[in-house]
Design an enzyme around this catalytic site. Sequence first.
Site, PDB file in Angstrom:
ATOM      1  N   ASP A 114       0.807  -1.233   0.000  1.00  0.00           N
ATOM      2  CA  ASP A 114       0.000   0.000   0.000  1.00  0.00           C
ATOM      3  C   ASP A 114       0.840   1.283   0.000  1.00  0.00           C
ATOM      4  O   ASP A 114       0.288   2.380  -0.054  1.00  0.00           O
ATOM      5  CB  ASP A 114      -0.970   0.008   1.185  1.00  0.00           C
ATOM      6  CG  ASP A 114      -0.264  -0.142   2.521  1.00  0.00           C
ATOM      7  OD1 ASP A 114       0.912  -0.581   2.550  1.00  0.00           O
ATOM      8  OD2 ASP A 114      -0.888   0.170   3.544  1.00  0.00           O
ATOM      9  N   GLU A 200      11.832  -3.104  12.708  1.00  0.00           N
ATOM     10  CA  GLU A 200      12.988  -2.658  11.936  1.00  0.00           C
ATOM     11  C   GLU A 200      14.270  -2.800  12.766  1.00  0.00           C
ATOM     12  O   GLU A 200      15.298  -3.250  12.265  1.00  0.00           O
ATOM     13  CB  GLU A 200      12.803  -1.197  11.487  1.00  0.00           C
ATOM     14  CG  GLU A 200      11.637  -0.982  10.516  1.00  0.00           C
ATOM     15  CD  GLU A 200      10.262  -0.840  11.183  1.00  0.00           C
ATOM     16  OE1 GLU A 200      10.190  -0.951  12.446  1.00  0.00           O
ATOM     17  OE2 GLU A 200       9.265  -0.631  10.462  1.00  0.00           O
TER      18      GLU A 200
END
Length: 251
Positions: A114, A200
Amino acid sequence: EIPKIYAITPTHYRAVQKAELTRLSHTLMLVPNLHWVVVEDAESKTDLVTKLLAKTGMSYSHLNAATPKSWKPKAKEPRWVKPRGVLQRNTALQWLRDNVSPNEDGVIYFVDDDNSYSLEVFEEMRYLKGVGVWPVGLVGGLMVERPKINAEGKVTGWLTVWSPNRPFAIDMAGFAINLKLFHSKPNGKFSFESEKGYQESELLKHFVGSLNELEVKADNCTKVFVWHTRTEQANLAQEIKLRKENKPRSD
Ligand code: UDP
Ligand code: MN
């Protein structure tokens, strides 16, 4: 031959999925020497994704891995409660370890279905020797989150408001990893168990010893070439009503 970009995309079924993957594929088709690793969050590969990938004419690998029920986001749950795409990204990373030669020149980049990508971001990452970083737009409640850069052009921290003390306070779209470096650290992967917002950091701790090793891209991290856009859920109120009345539109 220029280094190859391995773009890893987790994807899951919802009404907008085909539109998202169509839009994304039309970006990635414009990137030279890119291999698209698409991992469906599904028990088996769907016809929708199979056909869509075949139509692109791209170089791709189509995989699937269903998120265990206990880790699947629930409809009414806030977005940050469960990390998304974890198992799919790990499945892609394992596929790279098993199928791509450690001698190949390339980089790995996580491309959510997206987000919005400028072609420029792919050329920024292509020749990375280690891990490269750049700004990400429309994320963390800001117009842009970016690494903090000192006068020597090194990363010293993170210009983020939400949880700025994370070891790597950067969105998934804001970094890429050299393939040889990736192969040299066999334990580098994501985890469902890491603290929220730490996906992350969980991954990058395996590949980066200290912030000054990071390669600063996008004109000293002043340019935005990727945006963490989100698509509104499709409004299907009428569709659902018609289906209940058992008269779905066929025209
Ligand atoms: N995703 C998935 N399974 C899920 C939810 C999300 O595979 O149950 C994928 C999704 O298609 C996207 C990535 O994981 O490529 C990140 O999800 P999303 O965009 O919903 O998360 P965001 O980071 O924008 O909140
Ligand atoms: Mn998203």
